[in-house]
Design a protein around this motif. Structure first.
Motif, short mmCIF file in Angstrom:
data_model
loop_
_atom_site.label_atom_id
_atom_site.label_comp_id
_atom_site.label_asym_id
_atom_site.label_seq_id
_atom_site.Cartn_x
_atom_site.Cartn_y
_atom_site.Cartn_z
N ILE A 102 -45.74 45.51 12.07
CA ILE A 102 -44.88 46.29 13.13
C ILE A 102 -45.81 46.62 14.20
N HIS A 103 -47.16 46.45 14.40
CA HIS A 103 -47.94 46.81 15.41
C HIS A 103 -47.63 45.73 16.52
N HIS A 104 -46.90 44.84 16.41
CA HIS A 104 -46.53 43.82 17.61
C HIS A 104 -45.46 44.60 18.33
N LEU A 105 -44.93 45.43 17.89
CA LEU A 105 -43.75 46.24 18.60
C LEU A 105 -44.28 46.82 19.90
N SER A 106 -45.54 47.19 19.91
CA SER A 106 -45.76 47.89 21.29
C SER A 106 -46.27 46.82 22.22
N SER A 107 -46.09 45.54 21.92
CA SER A 107 -46.43 44.51 22.88
C SER A 107 -45.02 43.61 23.12
N CYS A 108 -44.24 43.91 22.27
CA CYS A 108 -43.05 43.17 22.51
C CYS A 108 -42.05 43.36 23.80
N LYS A 109 -41.58 42.09 24.01
CA LYS A 109 -40.89 41.95 25.53
C LYS A 109 -39.86 41.45 25.49
N THR A 110 -39.37 40.80 24.62
CA THR A 110 -38.15 40.13 24.58
C THR A 110 -37.24 40.13 22.97
N MET A 111 -36.11 39.82 23.04
CA MET A 111 -35.36 39.81 21.92
C MET A 111 -35.93 38.86 20.88
N LYS A 112 -36.17 37.43 21.32
CA LYS A 112 -36.95 36.69 20.67
C LYS A 112 -38.09 37.13 19.88
N GLN A 113 -38.87 37.67 20.68
CA GLN A 113 -40.13 38.31 19.82
C GLN A 113 -39.81 39.45 18.69
N LEU A 114 -38.70 40.23 19.04
CA LEU A 114 -38.02 41.17 18.09
C LEU A 114 -37.55 40.49 16.97
N THR A 115 -36.87 39.63 17.26
CA THR A 115 -36.25 38.94 15.97
C THR A 115 -37.40 38.11 14.98
N GLN A 116 -38.55 37.78 15.66
CA GLN A 116 -39.48 37.24 15.00
C GLN A 116 -40.19 38.36 13.94
#
Length: 618
Positions: free
Chosen positions: A47-61
């Motif tokens: 979940i460290h990727h959440l800090s750089s998440c910019k789109t719902m597509k990235q969130l779903t991944q």
């Protein structure tokens, strides 16, 4: 008691998030909870990727990875994924709701996150519906953080019945002594115009904090009880910046501009740093009063901070300078702004249009489209004003085209847009279209006196006096009276107000003496009174005398007495300038070699050497 399931509340007014007086102990705008802490990063590296998440597509991944690794079953992880979907500008509330349904044992923090998202959405009633759902299915037990959010939603709808139901739950769960919840109950009741209930709750708060006082003052302001709000304010021992903001913003938003400015000056004397919302509202007051010197001071204050203009402050400055007749300064601010939204573009387009610079306004509109900014209703009003007030619409046929433009706009025309078209009909003498648009406006705003007056003027200019009399009869039946005209002039940083036949000013004797001198000069120049817009039940001499004492003429005389020769006179009027005052001011500007700037209800008039910037289209 179970909450009612409202079936009729599917559409509500758009949310306006402006926390003038938030609770000290409950924050409705906390830091984004989806940003992982160092502890969570070490325990759940996915979940460290959440800090750089910019789109719902990235969130779903990221969500998919948490499912495949099995960590989504941990509520820490699930809450961070759901928080991003619910609260991030890049998220999706619908996706968050689906996530919630997949969590085996949701906790109250997760439920509150979704309630928060709904409460601040365009449909805050969904917060109440979701709360009903979790109660019916016994999913979580609400806590002290749940109810401020629900009460916020009830305030935004607004719905007194739902708010009362939430209040009953607060009482049932034994939380009726929590100051933070009681504060939001006060806000809810006042937002629903139930001041008595708001005051009852306020009086029962065991230990009132600053937020309690501020929220109660807000409630009085919202309901137009300014005197009661001021009594509370004056009775406070320790006023913080929020307290000052509540009072000043309340004055301005209730059109008590002079009181707002006076309190703002007192705030500065007390050395209280004004917030952005106060500065925006004071700039609005300066706009309405034509108090350019005060507006200049605010610009200087902001420049000293060396942080640049925010979009909100920059737009307020553009509006202020435009409405004080200084389009060059407005353009300077506009071009200086690093970021511009549709409001900034619209303010500048409208500013150019009302100051008679129609071509520049239309050029800027084209530039706006090239920059990819999407116009809104305010933008179209500016474009219509650019055409109406610059003489671009000179034939009845083009008025028909303007009507077609309005019908093909991407949004439904509101009363302001229709009002611009009605004024164009008055300018160009199109009685048939004017009557049609006027009747539409009267249906939309049956209590707006200005609409009756404008339609009455259209009838009068075409000689349809029977229709004028009929319209005035309707106004009498409905108890609607014409707003009295008043004019403001800023002399030496002080605002002076005049109404017709005013004799309350300390310099009244000098003012009327100056008026007599001006009248003599006007007659020598061949002036004849234009009586087309004067009441019918007067003889000719009475009509001429009435015209002579209109508020803007008194303001001009006062300006002449209190300024050096050659100084520009700037006047703000709350109504449209009448035909006679317009003709007189043109002549005065030539006789006395003065520039006179008059801002009326919808337009600016720059009078120089016997002509006006509006080219007699106003």
């Amino acid at each position: 008691m179970p909450l009612p399931m409202p079936s009729s509340l599917t559409t509500v007014a758009p949310l306006q998030v402006q926390q003038l007086c938030p609770s000290n102990s409950i924050s409705l705008t906390q830091n984004p909870p989806w940003i992982p802490t160092p502890y969570l990063l070490s325990k759940y590296p996915t979940i460290h990727h959440l800090s750089s998440c910019k789109t719902m597509k990235q969130l779903t991944q990221i969500h998919a990875q948490t499912i495949t690794t099995g960590i989504f079953h941990d509520n820490f992880v699930a809450s961070r994924i759901l928080s991003f979907a619910a609260l991030s500008p890049h998220g999706s509330i619908n996706y968050a709701r689906l996530l919630f349904s997949r969590i085996c044992k949701p906790d109250v923090f997760i439920a509150n996150t979704l309630i928060r998202a709904y409460a601040f959405s365009l449909n805050p009633v969904d917060a109440i519906l979701f709360y009903t759902h979790i109660l019916e299915h016994s999913l979580v037990r609400p806590d002290i953080h749940t109810f401020p959010l629900l009460l916020k939603a009830c305030s935004e709808i607004p719905s007194l019945s739902l708010g009362q139901a939430i209040h009953s739950h607060v009482f049932k769960l034994g939380l009726s002594s929590q100051v933070s919840i009681l504060n939001f109950l006060v806000q809810m009741y006042s937002s629903c115009s139930s001041l008595e209930s708001a005051k009852l709750v306020f009086d029962r708060i065991p230990e009132c904090d600053d937020a309690s006082w501020n929220i109660m003052m807000c409630g009085y302001m919202k309901c137009g009880r300014l005197e009661l709000a001021r009594e509370m304010f004056d009775g406070m021992w320790d006023r913080n910046v929020v307290s000052w903001s509540v009072m000043i913003n309340g004055y301005v938003q209730n059109s008590r501009f002079k009181e707002g400015l006076e309190l703002f000056r007192e705030m500065l004397v007390k050395k209280v740093e004004p917030s952005e919302s106060v500065l925006v509202n004071i700039l609005s007051a300066c706009s309405h009063l034509g108090a350019m010197e005060q507006g200049k001071w605010i610009e200087g204050f902001l420049r000293k901070k060396e942080s640049g203009f925010t979009v909100r402050l920059g737009t307020a400055l553009i509006d202020m300078y435009s409405k004080c007749g200084c389009t060059e300064k407005a353009l300077e601010i506009f071009h200086e702004m690093e970021e511009k939204n549709v409001l900034a573009w619209s303010a500048m387009i409208n500013g150019l249009a009302i100051n008679g610079r129609g071509k520049d306004a239309l050029n800027l509109f084209s530039e706006m489209e090239m920059f990819g900014a999407k116009p809104n209703e305010v933008t179209f009003i500016g474009v219509l004003n650019a055409c109406n007030h610059s003489g671009f619409i000179r034939r009845t046929g083009l008025l028909d085209e303007a009507e077609k433009v309005i019908k093909t706009m991407p949004m439904k025309p509101n009363s302001v847009i229709l009002g611009a078209l009605l004024n164009a009909c008055r300018i160009h003498g199109n009685t048939q279209l004017g009557e049609q648009v006027g009747k539409q406006l009267l249906e939309l705003e049956p209590n707006h006196s200005g609409r009756y007056v404008l339609l009455s003027n259209i009838y009068a200019l075409s000689g349809r006096w029977d229709c004028v009399a009929e319209l005035r009869g309707v106004m009498r039946e409905r108890g609607i009276s014409k707003i009295p005209g008043c004019s403001f002039i800023d002399v030496g940083g002080a605002i002076h107000e005049f109404v017709a036949w005013d004799n309350t000013h300390p310099e009244s004797e000098k003012i009327y003496g100056k008026l007599e001198e001006i009248s003599r000069e006007l007659k020598l120049a061949g002036y004849k009174a234009n009586m087309s817009e004067v009441l019918l039940d007067m003889d000719e001499e009475e009509k001429e005398t009435a015209l002579c004492h209109h508020s803007e003429k008194l303001a001009i005389a006062f300006g002449f007495i209190n300024s050096k020769p050659g100084t520009t006179i700037r006047i703000t009027k709350n109504l449209r300038v009448c035909a006679d005052c317009h003709s007189v001011t043109k002549l005065i500007s030539k006789i006395y070699n003065r520039e006179i700037v008059v801002r009326d209800r919808c337009h600016f008039h720059h009078f120089r050497d016997g002509s006006c910037s509006c080219m007699d289209f106003w």
